[in-house]
Motif scaffolding. Structure first.
Motif, PDB file in Angstrom:
ATOM      1  N   GLN A 167       0.833  -1.209   0.000  1.00 55.53           N
ATOM      2  CA  GLN A 167       0.000   0.000   0.000  1.00 55.53           C
ATOM      3  C   GLN A 167       0.868   1.260   0.000  1.00 55.53           C
ATOM      4  O   GLN A 167       0.679   2.164  -0.821  1.00 55.53           O
ATOM      5  N   ILE A 168       1.829   1.284   0.900  1.00 56.41           N
ATOM      6  CA  ILE A 168       2.654   2.482   1.047  1.00 56.41           C
ATOM      7  C   ILE A 168       3.530   2.699  -0.176  1.00 56.41           C
ATOM      8  O   ILE A 168       3.669   3.820  -0.675  1.00 56.41           O
ATOM      9  N   LEU A 169       4.109   1.623  -0.680  1.00 54.95           N
ATOM     10  CA  LEU A 169       4.968   1.753  -1.852  1.00 54.95           C
ATOM     11  C   LEU A 169       4.174   2.123  -3.100  1.00 54.95           C
ATOM     12  O   LEU A 169       4.730   2.622  -4.075  1.00 54.95           O
ATOM     13  N   GLY A 170       2.855   1.902  -3.066  1.00 52.57           N
ATOM     14  CA  GLY A 170       1.990   2.319  -4.168  1.00 52.57           C
ATOM     15  C   GLY A 170       1.508   3.761  -4.011  1.00 52.57           C
ATOM     16  O   GLY A 170       0.702   4.227  -4.818  1.00 52.57           O
ATOM     17  N   GLY A 171       1.994   4.453  -2.967  1.00 55.63           N
ATOM     18  CA  GLY A 171       1.603   5.842  -2.754  1.00 55.63           C
ATOM     19  C   GLY A 171       0.342   6.001  -1.940  1.00 55.63           C
ATOM     20  O   GLY A 171      -0.241   7.086  -1.897  1.00 55.63           O
ATOM     21  N   ILE A 225      -0.865  20.148  19.169  1.00 56.25           N
ATOM     22  CA  ILE A 225      -1.830  19.605  18.210  1.00 56.25           C
ATOM     23  C   ILE A 225      -1.611  18.096  18.102  1.00 56.25           C
ATOM     24  O   ILE A 225      -0.483  17.604  18.122  1.00 56.25           O
ATOM     25  N   ASN A 226      -2.718  17.389  18.010  1.00 56.92           N
ATOM     26  CA  ASN A 226      -2.703  15.930  17.868  1.00 56.92           C
ATOM     27  C   ASN A 226      -3.649  15.592  16.722  1.00 56.92           C
ATOM     28  O   ASN A 226      -4.866  15.715  16.863  1.00 56.92           O
ATOM     29  N   LEU A 227      -3.100  15.194  15.580  1.00 55.36           N
ATOM     30  CA  LEU A 227      -3.888  15.003  14.367  1.00 55.36           C
ATOM     31  C   LEU A 227      -3.754  13.583  13.834  1.00 55.36           C
ATOM     32  O   LEU A 227      -2.732  12.925  14.045  1.00 55.36           O
ATOM     33  N   SER A 228      -4.775  13.142  13.131  1.00 51.37           N
ATOM     34  CA  SER A 228      -4.711  11.858  12.437  1.00 51.37           C
ATOM     35  C   SER A 228      -5.501  11.952  11.140  1.00 51.37           C
ATOM     36  O   SER A 228      -6.460  12.717  11.031  1.00 51.37           O
ATOM     37  N   ALA A 229      -5.050  11.189  10.155  1.00 53.14           N
ATOM     38  CA  ALA A 229      -5.716  11.190   8.850  1.00 53.14           C
ATOM     39  C   ALA A 229      -5.661   9.789   8.263  1.00 53.14           C
ATOM     40  O   ALA A 229      -4.758   9.002   8.571  1.00 53.14           O
ATOM     41  N   GLU A 230      -6.642   9.474   7.410  1.00 54.53           N
ATOM     42  CA  GLU A 230      -6.717   8.156   6.785  1.00 54.53           C
ATOM     43  C   GLU A 230      -6.891   8.289   5.277  1.00 54.53           C
ATOM     44  O   GLU A 230      -7.289   9.343   4.767  1.00 54.53           O
ATOM     45  N   ASN A 231      -6.576   7.210   4.591  1.00 58.01           N
ATOM     46  CA  ASN A 231      -6.768   7.135   3.133  1.00 58.01           C
ATOM     47  C   ASN A 231      -6.057   8.281   2.403  1.00 58.01           C
ATOM     48  O   ASN A 231      -6.677   9.075   1.691  1.00 58.01           O
ATOM     49  N   ILE A 232      -4.752   8.337   2.589  1.00 56.07           N
ATOM     50  CA  ILE A 232      -3.938   9.413   2.023  1.00 56.07           C
ATOM     51  C   ILE A 232      -3.205   8.903   0.790  1.00 56.07           C
ATOM     52  O   ILE A 232      -2.582   7.838   0.821  1.00 56.07           O
ATOM     53  N   ARG A 233      -3.284   9.672  -0.266  1.00 56.30           N
ATOM     54  CA  ARG A 233      -2.556   9.317  -1.488  1.00 56.30           C
ATOM     55  C   ARG A 233      -1.512  10.397  -1.766  1.00 56.30           C
ATOM     56  O   ARG A 233      -1.837  11.575  -1.811  1.00 56.30           O
ATOM     57  N   ILE A 234      -0.266   9.945  -1.944  1.00 57.93           N
ATOM     58  CA  ILE A 234       0.850  10.863  -2.146  1.00 57.93           C
ATOM     59  C   ILE A 234       1.643  10.459  -3.380  1.00 57.93           C
ATOM     60  O   ILE A 234       1.492   9.351  -3.913  1.00 57.93           O
ATOM     61  N   ASN A 235       2.528  11.333  -3.817  1.00 58.57           N
ATOM     62  CA  ASN A 235       3.357  11.097  -5.006  1.00 58.57           C
ATOM     63  C   ASN A 235       4.656  10.387  -4.624  1.00 58.57           C
ATOM     64  O   ASN A 235       5.762  10.896  -4.827  1.00 58.57           O
ATOM     65  N   LEU A 236       4.550   9.177  -4.057  1.00 58.72           N
ATOM     66  CA  LEU A 236       5.734   8.488  -3.543  1.00 58.72           C
ATOM     67  C   LEU A 236       6.757   8.206  -4.634  1.00 58.72           C
ATOM     68  O   LEU A 236       7.968   8.285  -4.390  1.00 58.72           O
ATOM     69  N   SER A 237       6.293   7.885  -5.836  1.00 59.90           N
ATOM     70  CA  SER A 237       7.249   7.593  -6.917  1.00 59.90           C
ATOM     71  C   SER A 237       8.140   8.802  -7.194  1.00 59.90           C
ATOM     72  O   SER A 237       9.324   8.658  -7.522  1.00 59.90           O
TER      73      SER A 237
END
Length: 237
Positions: free
Chosen positions: A41-45, A67-79
């Motif tokens: 999952q992570i290596l796919g961004g 501040i204490n934050l959390s987020a889900e279902n994040i898509r990034i430009n890992l490549s």
């Protein structure tokens, strides 16, 4: 997990997130980033979950105590990150969490043009609602230096001085209770304004401030010396 994958996650993604977050703030005393998810999952961004804890961060002159934050279902430009490019969000993400603001940090934030200008604009809007003619023009010619914030039980006071063309200083203050009219609308009530513009003081029953549909506040509490806010906001890339 292969050694190669483990090294990519530990040496590329976590440091890149840390660097990106630090680049968004002017300073931060402590920053913790925890990333959860499978290697593929992570290596796919795709990051299933990320949590961020920061102490005494400064963003655009705004001092944030904790501040204490959390987020889900994040898509990034890992490549692209692997090739040395800056980390970038590819889709909007909902971020949930809690923020603690201490009175001393709020006072320090008054030096920020972002907060100072916003308070002056708010004062102009409040004075218009109170029936004063063209307050924004008056405030433009008589700049306000905001100097003090006081937090008490369900009571917020913001005070400063207004300087006229002769450099005479006159006290100005906004005293208000603060509550939620809805998940994204703040209600200022009861509301009292101390100002030298046309009248020594003005009272308003209430005033509502819409923060926008991307904001969802679940709790807002003012205590002596502290303000606590809990909720979520959609972060747009």
């Amino acid at each position: 997990m292969t050694i190669k994958q483990s090294r990519i996650i530990s040496t590329v993604l976590s440091p890149a997130c840390g660097v990106w977050l630090r680049s968004q703030v002017e300073q931060v005393k402590e920053l913790q980033v925890k990333i959860s998810g499978g290697d593929r999952q992570i290596l796919g961004g795709y990051i299933p979950h990320i949590s961020i804890i920061a102490d005494h961060a400064v963003y655009q002159g705004l001092h944030l105590s904790k501040i204490n934050l959390s987020a889900e279902n994040i898509r990034i430009n890992l490549s692209q990150v692997i090739k040395g490019k800056p980390l970038r969000l590819l889709e909007p993400i909902p971020v949930t969490g809690q923020m603690l603001l201490e009175e001393t940090d709020l006072k320090a934030s008054l030096a920020s043009p972002l907060l100072s200008n916003a308070l002056t604009e708010l004062l102009g809007t409040l004075l218009t609602s109170a029936g004063i003619n063209q307050p924004n023009e008056l405030l433009k010619d008589n700049p306000i230096k905001w100097q003090q914030v006081t937090l008490d039980n369900n009571q917020l006071t913001i005070a400063g001085v207004l300087a006229n063309k002769s450099d005479n200083l006159t006290p100005v203050a906004i005293r208000t209770g603060l509550e939620l009219a809805s998940s994204h609308v703040l209600r200022l009530a009861p509301l009292h304004i101390d100002t030298p513009l046309e009248s020594a003081s003005r009272n308003l029953d209430s005033f509502e401030l819409d923060l926008g549909s991307e904001v969802d506040i679940e709790e807002l509490k003012i205590m002596p010396g502290q303000l606590v806010c809990r909720g979520s906001i959609n972060v747009i890339p």
